[in-house]
Design a protein around this motif. Structure first.
Motif, short mmCIF file in Angstrom:
data_model
loop_
_atom_site.label_atom_id
_atom_site.label_comp_id
_atom_site.label_asym_id
_atom_site.label_seq_id
_atom_site.Cartn_x
_atom_site.Cartn_y
_atom_site.Cartn_z
N TYR A 33 -90.71 -23.11 -60.89
CA TYR A 33 -89.70 -23.63 -61.82
C TYR A 33 -90.12 -24.96 -62.43
CZ TYR A 33 -85.32 -24.75 -64.00
OH TYR A 33 -84.37 -25.05 -64.94
N THR A 36 -92.75 -23.76 -65.14
CA THR A 36 -92.29 -22.90 -66.23
C THR A 36 -90.97 -23.36 -66.86
OG1 THR A 36 -91.07 -21.40 -64.75
CG2 THR A 36 -93.39 -20.87 -65.21
N ARG A 37 -90.16 -24.07 -66.09
CA ARG A 37 -88.84 -24.55 -66.55
C ARG A 37 -87.94 -23.40 -67.00
NH1 ARG A 37 -88.27 -29.37 -64.40
NH2 ARG A 37 -89.92 -30.79 -64.97
N ASN A 38 -88.09 -22.25 -66.34
CA ASN A 38 -87.31 -21.07 -66.70
C ASN A 38 -87.10 -20.26 -65.43
OD1 ASN A 38 -86.92 -18.21 -67.40
ND2 ASN A 38 -87.20 -18.90 -69.51
N ASP A 41 -88.72 -16.64 -65.48
CA ASP A 41 -90.17 -16.72 -65.30
C ASP A 41 -90.52 -17.13 -63.87
OD1 ASP A 41 -90.66 -15.98 -67.91
OD2 ASP A 41 -90.91 -18.04 -68.63
#
Length: 184
Positions: A33, A36-38, A41
């Motif tokens: 996280y 990817t900051r998502n 994902d």
């Protein structure tokens, strides 16, 4: 009585390493996280990490001084970075076709004679035909450089090569097209 070799084999078995990965699944998710900051994902990365740990358990060796947990965290980091690169590549290569009129410097057709307009259209069609026959990776590089206006540095980051290699690829593709146009 069990032999030492058998105990070591069990410690580094796919099942044992997967259990260790499950024990640090929170760490794996946080690593994914943070890169990817998502969340979607990150979940995908976690699944891929578990698969990679299981399938590449034979490659792990404690002789390198890394604990299995650190080895798994490294897999998580690298998988997350690959996911991020892949996502950026897809984002920038989903582009309009080279055949769109807006990508060509089309002179004001009112000042051109019908013959000049025909020649210009033929030249554009020949160029597009040659671009069409390039490999997809070459088309993507041309699109990023000439259409999107990305620098060599941005292109190098997006496709995972050095800046010099990106410059070289743009130059080689341009020379390839130039050579094809001279023979047509």
């Amino acid at each position: 009585m069990k032999k030492i070799g058998e105990i070591k084999k069990r410690k580094n078995s796919p099942e044992a390493l997967t259990e260790r990965a499950l024990a640090i699944k929170g760490d794996i998710y946080r690593i994914a996280y943070n890169i990817t900051r998502n969340s979607e994902d990150s979940n995908d990365v976690c699944q891929e990490v578990f698969f990679k740990v299981y399938s590449s358990a034979g490659k792990y060796s404690p002789l390198f001084g890394k604990s299995p947990e650190n080895w798994i965290r490294r897999i998580a980091r690298n998988t997350s970075l690959n996911c991020l690169r892949s996502k950026k590549r897809r984002q920038y290569t989903n582009h309009k076709s080279f055949s769109d009129e807006q990508y060509f410097d089309v002179e004001d057709t009112h000042s051109l004679s019908p013959l000049q307009e025909l020649i210009q259209k033929e030249e554009r069609d020949i160029l597009l035909d040659n671009i069409y026959h390039l490999q997809d990776s070459e088309k993507d590089i041309l699109n990023m450089y000439y259409v999107k206006g990305f620098s060599h540095e941005v292109i190098s980051y997006m496709i995972g090569i050095s800046k010099e290699a990106a410059k070289s690829r743009v130059h080689r593709i341009r020379e390839k097209l130039r050579g094809q146009l001279q023979y047509d």
